[in-house]
Design an enzyme around this catalytic site. Structure first.
Site, short mmCIF file in Angstrom:
data_model
loop_
_atom_site.label_atom_id
_atom_site.label_comp_id
_atom_site.label_asym_id
_atom_site.label_seq_id
_atom_site.Cartn_x
_atom_site.Cartn_y
_atom_site.Cartn_z
CB SER A 257 -0.94 -0.07 1.20
OG SER A 257 -2.10 0.63 0.90
CE LYS A 261 -0.10 5.36 -1.73
NZ LYS A 261 -1.17 4.76 -2.42
CD1 TRP A 348 -8.14 3.15 -1.24
CD2 TRP A 348 -9.99 4.22 -1.90
NE1 TRP A 348 -8.03 4.46 -0.83
CE2 TRP A 348 -9.16 5.13 -1.22
CE3 TRP A 348 -11.22 4.67 -2.42
CZ2 TRP A 348 -9.50 6.47 -1.04
CZ3 TRP A 348 -11.55 6.01 -2.24
CH2 TRP A 348 -10.71 6.88 -1.56
CG HIS A 398 -5.76 -2.65 1.20
ND1 HIS A 398 -4.97 -2.48 0.08
CD2 HIS A 398 -5.27 -1.78 2.13
CE1 HIS A 398 -4.08 -1.53 0.31
NE2 HIS A 398 -4.23 -1.11 1.55
C1 GCU Z 1 -5.42 4.65 2.21
C2 GCU Z 1 -4.91 5.50 1.07
C3 GCU Z 1 -4.14 4.66 0.05
C4 GCU Z 1 -3.08 3.85 0.75
C5 GCU Z 1 -3.72 3.03 1.85
C6 GCU Z 1 -2.74 2.23 2.72
O1 GCU Z 1 -6.45 3.82 1.76
O2 GCU Z 1 -6.00 6.14 0.48
O3 GCU Z 1 -3.54 5.49 -0.92
O4 GCU Z 1 -2.39 3.03 -0.18
O5 GCU Z 1 -4.39 3.89 2.74
O6 GCU Z 1 -1.58 2.60 2.82
O7 GCU Z 1 -3.19 1.23 3.32
#
Ligand code: GCU
Length: 425
Positions: A257, A261, A348, A398
């Site tokens: 997540s 990034k 998402w 997720h």
């Molecule tokens: C939120 C956010 C995402 C991110 C995620 C996470 O949902 O909007 O961009 O990747 O958190 O880090 O679990």
């Protein structure tokens, strides 16, 4: 005068109602429409890169664009760093050794590194990834110090006011699968992302963007939280290079997540990372920003302004004006092995956008004579596709699961092989 007042109040009300409107993510594929992606091979003068050598130059151009527009600068100065062994514990019935190290930068900032390495002689490849909520959440081993800074986790009984309690030990062990990793012949290294910078808009204040600002010669606003995390991954790699038992040419950087990034950005800046794994990194990670599906640029820069340069939010609903898209970020990883993974229950993160991001690196992988994803269609559930670039979408929500780890180990086993029965040295 009256008209001016009316205009001002109308504009004010307009802004107010816009801000008050809840964000509704588009989850309807038919509403995404068609998008045109910038060509990674197209140079600023319009001509097309035709070989590896020209690409290496073009690669620097894109890296600079990502630094200017999205994640901010990366410090070029190297700081002296020192390490100290805090503890060494035999675990898993003698199959592995768990290390805790303190890593200190110019005496001004320290982080705690957790390492789990196979208990046998010889160098091993390692997985390196940041964790969300403290090293102690990755394993139930009682000798891991409880992380004492702010974390985003706040489950009652495990965390209190976003601080880990003893009960948080092993809370996220399933995301780390240490036993499985050790059994496959790899080590695993992790640091809490908040040890470099707490995940808050104010996190920069006691994170490395402030504590090391003078030494690094960068102001906090010149880079970003994701930049600071990626920098942390590279500095941890510097440290791993000093550990004789680690094969520093085989460090696989990974992240889930938001930390996925950071892993992609670390891999783009630091070519020492031998392979890169993005687990459901979504918007600002593997997913194409031009696709309005799931989280979008407006939403991410409003919810998490600290992750990017301030000016990145100016591209909200103007994604077509971005000089790049995320397939170009991933093209910067070529020719190294890249795994991009999604989950069906995580719309998402825009699974199709992640797939298309990975797929559109193909031209660059081909310059190196590698097949990336190849020309494959969006796959069915739990069916990995691709070669040097691989993709899967698994069932479930997720998360980073046992299934994901199984596939990552299979992938790196084919490409970044661990040495079996290695000789003593
Ligand atoms: C939120 C956010 C995402 C991110 C995620 C996470 O949902 O909007 O961009 O990747 O958190 O880090 O679990």
């Amino acid at each position: 005068m009256k008209t001016a007042l009316l205009l001002v109040s109308l504009t004010f009300c307009g802004l107010l109602s816009m801000a008050q409107q809840p964000f509704v993510a588009n989850m309807d594929e038919s509403k995404v429409g068609s998008i045109t992606l910038p060509n990674p091979l197209q140079k600023p003068d319009g001509t097309i890169v035709k070989n590896k050598k020209a690409w290496e130059k073009q690669r620097l151009y894109w890296l600079d664009q990502f630094q200017k527009v999205m994640y901010g600068k990366m410090p070029s100065k190297k700081l002296p760093q020192s390490s100290q062994l805090v503890s060494r514990t035999e675990i898993m019935g003698g199959k592995a050794i768990q290390y805790v190290w303190a890593l200190t930068f110019t005496g001004k900032h320290s982080v705690t590194v957790l390492g789990v390495l196979p208990n046998k002689p010889g160098k091993v490849p390692v997985f390196l990834g940041l964790n969300f909520c403290g090293n102690q959440t990755t394993s139930t081993e009682p000798s891991i110090p409880i992380f004492e800074k702010y974390v985003i986790c706040n489950e009652a009984g495990q965390f209190k006011n976003n601080l880990g309690q003893a009960e948080s030990r092993g809370a996220w062990a399933s995301r780390w699968q240490f036993e499985k990793v050790i059994a496959a012949g790899y080590g695993s290294i992790t640091v809490a992302c908040g040890d470099f910078e707490e995940d808050l808009p104010t996190g920069y204040r006691n994170g490395i963007r402030s504590t090391l600002a003078d030494q690094l010669g960068l102001k906090a606003e010149e880079w970003s939280c994701i930049g600071a995390w990626a920098w942390g991954l590279s500095r941890t790699a510097d440290f791993l290079e000093t550990i004789p038992q680690i094969d520093a040419k085989k460090i696989i950087v990974h992240g889930h997540s938001r930390l996925g990034k950071a892993a992609l950005w670390a891999g783009a800046n630091d070519q020492r990372f031998a392979a890169i794994i993005s687990n459901e990194s979504g918007e600002g990670g593997a997913a194409l920003s031009r696709r309005n599906y799931g989280e979008n640029l407006w939403r991410i820069t409003n919810s998490f302004p600290h992750w990017f340069l301030n000016s990145y939010k100016d591209y909200a609903y103007k994604e077509n004006d971005l000089p790049f898209d995320q397939h170009i970020l991933m093209s910067l990883l070529a020719p190294r092995p890249l795994y991009v993974a999604s989950a069906m229950g995580d719309q998402w993160s825009d699974p199709r956008g992640e797939f298309l991001g990975a797929q559109n690196t193909e031209a660059v992988y081909q310059l190196y004579g590698k097949t990336g994803l190849g020309t494959v269609a969006f796959p069915g559930l739990n069916t990995p596709v691709g070669q040097q670039v691989r993709y899967h979408i698994r069932e479930g929500k997720h998360d980073m699961t046992d299934y994901d780890w199984g596939e990552y180990l299979r992938f790196v086993g084919e490409i970044v092989k661990p040495v079996k029965n290695h000789p003593q040295h």
